[in-house]
Design a protein around this motif. Structure first.
Motif, mmCIF file in Angstrom:
data_model
loop_
_atom_site.group_PDB
_atom_site.id
_atom_site.type_symbol
_atom_site.label_atom_id
_atom_site.label_comp_id
_atom_site.label_asym_id
_atom_site.label_seq_id
_atom_site.Cartn_x
_atom_site.Cartn_y
_atom_site.Cartn_z
ATOM 1 N N ALA A 1 49.574 31.338 40.708
ATOM 2 C CA ALA A 1 48.957 32.626 40.372
ATOM 3 C C ALA A 1 47.610 32.769 41.079
ATOM 4 O O ALA A 1 47.270 33.845 41.583
ATOM 5 N N LEU A 2 46.844 31.697 41.114
ATOM 6 C CA LEU A 2 45.524 31.752 41.748
ATOM 7 C C LEU A 2 45.614 32.056 43.238
ATOM 8 O O LEU A 2 44.695 32.646 43.813
ATOM 9 N N VAL A 3 46.728 31.658 43.876
ATOM 10 C CA VAL A 3 46.887 31.909 45.305
ATOM 11 C C VAL A 3 46.888 33.404 45.600
ATOM 12 O O VAL A 3 46.482 33.835 46.681
ATOM 13 N N TYR A 4 47.314 34.217 44.634
ATOM 14 C CA TYR A 4 47.346 35.660 44.848
ATOM 15 C C TYR A 4 45.943 36.236 45.028
ATOM 16 O O TYR A 4 45.790 37.359 45.524
ATOM 17 N N LEU A 5 44.927 35.496 44.623
ATOM 18 C CA LEU A 5 43.552 35.954 44.874
ATOM 19 C C LEU A 5 43.238 35.980 46.358
ATOM 20 O O LEU A 5 42.255 36.597 46.781
ATOM 21 N N ALA A 6 44.078 35.310 47.161
ATOM 22 C CA ALA A 6 43.879 35.324 48.615
ATOM 23 C C ALA A 6 43.929 36.741 49.171
ATOM 24 O O ALA A 6 43.298 37.045 50.195
ATOM 25 N N PHE A 7 44.664 37.617 48.511
ATOM 26 C CA PHE A 7 44.791 38.992 49.007
ATOM 27 C C PHE A 7 43.472 39.755 48.941
ATOM 28 O O PHE A 7 43.307 40.776 49.613
ATOM 29 N N PHE A 8 42.517 39.278 48.152
ATOM 30 C CA PHE A 8 41.210 39.929 48.116
ATOM 31 C C PHE A 8 40.465 39.707 49.433
ATOM 32 O O PHE A 8 39.633 40.525 49.828
ATOM 33 N N LEU A 9 40.738 38.592 50.113
ATOM 34 C CA LEU A 9 40.154 38.381 51.443
ATOM 35 C C LEU A 9 40.696 39.418 52.421
ATOM 36 O O LEU A 9 39.972 39.909 53.285
ATOM 37 N N VAL A 10 41.973 39.733 52.283
ATOM 38 C CA VAL A 10 42.586 40.756 53.135
ATOM 39 C C VAL A 10 41.932 42.111 52.872
ATOM 40 O O VAL A 10 41.575 42.845 53.810
ATOM 41 N N MET A 11 41.765 42.441 51.593
ATOM 42 C CA MET A 11 41.148 43.725 51.249
ATOM 43 C C MET A 11 39.690 43.775 51.713
ATOM 44 O O MET A 11 39.188 44.843 52.094
ATOM 45 N N TYR A 12 39.013 42.638 51.700
ATOM 46 C CA TYR A 12 37.641 42.597 52.212
ATOM 47 C C TYR A 12 37.624 42.942 53.699
ATOM 48 O O TYR A 12 36.753 43.692 54.166
ATOM 49 N N ARG A 13 38.603 42.413 54.445
ATOM 50 C CA ARG A 13 38.704 42.735 55.873
ATOM 51 C C ARG A 13 38.949 44.233 56.085
ATOM 52 O O ARG A 13 38.485 44.827 57.065
ATOM 53 N N GLU A 14 39.634 44.862 55.153
ATOM 54 C CA GLU A 14 39.969 46.274 55.291
ATOM 55 C C GLU A 14 38.932 47.200 54.683
ATOM 56 O O GLU A 14 39.144 48.415 54.638
ATOM 57 N N GLY A 15 37.816 46.646 54.172
ATOM 58 C CA GLY A 15 36.734 47.506 53.718
ATOM 59 C C GLY A 15 36.287 47.337 52.284
ATOM 60 O O GLY A 15 35.419 48.089 51.819
ATOM 61 N N LEU A 16 36.854 46.377 51.565
ATOM 62 C CA LEU A 16 36.380 46.122 50.204
ATOM 63 C C LEU A 16 34.934 45.641 50.263
ATOM 64 O O LEU A 16 34.610 44.756 51.055
ATOM 65 N N PRO A 17 34.031 46.198 49.456
ATOM 66 C CA PRO A 17 32.611 45.827 49.541
ATOM 67 C C PRO A 17 32.382 44.324 49.376
ATOM 68 O O PRO A 17 32.955 43.692 48.480
ATOM 69 N N GLY A 18 31.547 43.774 50.243
ATOM 70 C CA GLY A 18 31.248 42.348 50.185
ATOM 71 C C GLY A 18 30.542 41.937 48.913
ATOM 72 O O GLY A 18 30.610 40.780 48.507
ATOM 73 N N VAL A 19 29.884 42.901 48.258
ATOM 74 C CA VAL A 19 29.164 42.579 47.031
ATOM 75 C C VAL A 19 30.122 42.080 45.956
ATOM 76 O O VAL A 19 29.742 41.272 45.099
ATOM 77 N N LEU A 20 31.388 42.517 46.009
ATOM 78 C CA LEU A 20 32.365 42.049 45.025
ATOM 79 C C LEU A 20 32.659 40.564 45.192
ATOM 80 O O LEU A 20 32.856 39.839 44.214
ATOM 81 N N LEU A 21 32.696 40.101 46.453
ATOM 82 C CA LEU A 21 32.895 38.672 46.702
ATOM 83 C C LEU A 21 31.680 37.878 46.223
ATOM 84 O O LEU A 21 31.822 36.768 45.704
#
Length: 428
Positions: free
Chosen positions: A171-191
């Motif tokens: 389940a934790l591996v699915y958090l990897a998709f947040f790195l993808v969303m960061y590349r596509e414009g998710l604000p870095g402040v969330l990371l």
């Protein structure tokens, strides 16, 4: 090479294919070494279908058949069916909740006859395709909150179902998709916020909560002092400082203790304390201690292939799966481990290079999903074996024994190769 052969292999990224085959081959060697015992007949071991090594060869054969089918498929098929893949993956996860088979404390397996399959592995592929489809849609504006929440929901939905199956590691591996969303414009402040949350949790476990309260109060007082002139002009800054102080204080004083007492299971709490060196129970620390002993005993150059004593005498549990890196570290030492990890790093860098040369958003997002999933598996598995992460049962990509894992990673990589080979076709 004749024309038909040239056409068949046209566009394939040979470095990725070479590193894929190299890692699978290393996996064969490591699994065989993990099962080999002094006095065993090597030839019989190689031919025995009762051994994980032989079964892994069989799964590789199945993976190659799937990979060949993917390579012969038009890349447009994956864009057209991405949402169907996602729906099918979710359906499999729900079926597991109803009739799943329990294996080693996890109820995340489907068993059909003698065949056992873990849908949580396959659904990573489905989620990668669906996320790529959504983010590449013309109507998706990822700068807007609504689009970001939908993307997050697509990831968190399968994650939540898998947690219900007691398969926290995958389940934790699915958090990897947040790195993808960061590349596509998710604000870095969330990371930054996510990383800060991890730091707060670790601090709450390692430092007395009242000491932390004093530290937070002192830091807040200093921030107020150095911003006193701005605060005089705008009281909103003071409100933000007080709100952050109140959240951090309540988080370590109440939220973390509540989660560790009422939400997490006892074995999960023990594994976290083992990672932090706060667990004294020899049984709880056994896996990690033996893993670190095995890796450390390899020294600079290793003990030699099939000569690892920790392996031969069964000191390290699950050495064909979760702790396969121990075999490599003990047999080939520090130098061999560095070379082994260099192959992974090279593969990740090559996949990122492939992602950046894509002409379509779909292909780029999918390629970054592949890189992120491999990175998460690699990082957590290696840290797990050296005591820097809890033991949560995450396989080493393409190397650990397991049919579901090998087939899923093979499909992930070959879909990416197919999309890359057709990158001259603008899909958006």
């Amino acid at each position: 090479m004749n024309r038909s052969q040239t056409k068949l292999t046209a566009g394939i990224d040979w470095p990725v294919l070479g590193m894929y085959l190299a890692l699978v081959f290393i996996g064969f060697l490591a699994i065989f070494a993990a099962e080999y015992r002094e006095g065993d007949n090597v030839i019989q071991n190689l031919l025995s279908q009762n051994k994980n090594w032989a079964r892994q060869v069989l799964w590789f054969g199945v993976s190659i058949v799937l990979a060949s089918g993917i390579w012969l498929t038009d890349s447009k098929f994956f864009t057209a069916t991405a949402n169907l893949f996602y729906a099918f993956g979710i359906l499999l996860l729900l079926v597991v909740l109803a009739i799943g088979t329990g294996v080693k404390g996890s109820n995340s397996w489907l068993e059909l006859g003698g065949f056992r399959f873990q849908p949580a592995e396959f659904t990573k592929l489905c989620t990668a395709l669906a996320l790529a489809k959504y983010l590449s849609a013309m109507e998706t504006d990822f700068t807007k909150l609504r689009s970001r929440l939908i993307a997050v929901g697509m990831v968190m939905f399968p994650l939540a179902i898998i947690i219900l199956q007691d398969e926290t590691g995958l389940a934790l591996v699915y958090l990897a998709f947040f790195l993808v969303m960061y590349r596509e414009g998710l604000p870095g402040v969330l990371l930054v916020i996510a990383f800060s949350g991890i730091v707060l949790v670790l601090s709450a476990l390692l430092i007395d909560k009242f000491i932390l309260l004093y530290i937070f109060t002192g830091v807040a007082a200093l921030v107020v002092y150095f911003n006193r002139f701005q605060i005089r002009r705008s009281k909103s800054r003071l409100v933000v400082i007080i709100a952050v102080w109140a959240f951090c204080s309540s988080f370590v004083m109440y939220i973390v203790p509540f989660v560790f007492t009422n939400v997490l299971k006892d074995y999960q709490v023990r594994r976290i304390y083992v990672m932090l060196g706060q667990e004294n129970d020899p049984k709880a620390t056994y896996n990690t201690r033996q893993s670190m002993i095995a890796i450390g005993s390899g020294g600079l150059l290793g003990k030699g292939y099939l000569k690892g004593t920790q392996t031969r005498f069964d000191f390290v549990p699950e050495q064909s799966t979760d702790f396969i890196f121990c075999t490599i570290g003990e047999d080939f030492g520090f130098v061999g481990s560095v070379v082994f990890l260099a192959i992974y790093v090279s593969l990740l860098l090559r996949i990122i290079f492939i992602a950046e040369r894509q002409r379509s958003t779909f292909s780029r997002v999918y390629a970054y999903s592949v890189a992120s999933i491999i990175f998460f598996h690699l990082a957590i598995n290696i840290m797990m074996t050296i005591g820097l992460a809890p033991v949560i049962g995450i396989p080493l990509p393409l190397v650990s024994y397991g049919g579901s894992s090998l087939m899923t990673f093979s499909m992930l990589i070959f879909i990416m190769l197919r999309l890359d080979a057709d990158r001259q076709m603008v899909l958006r």
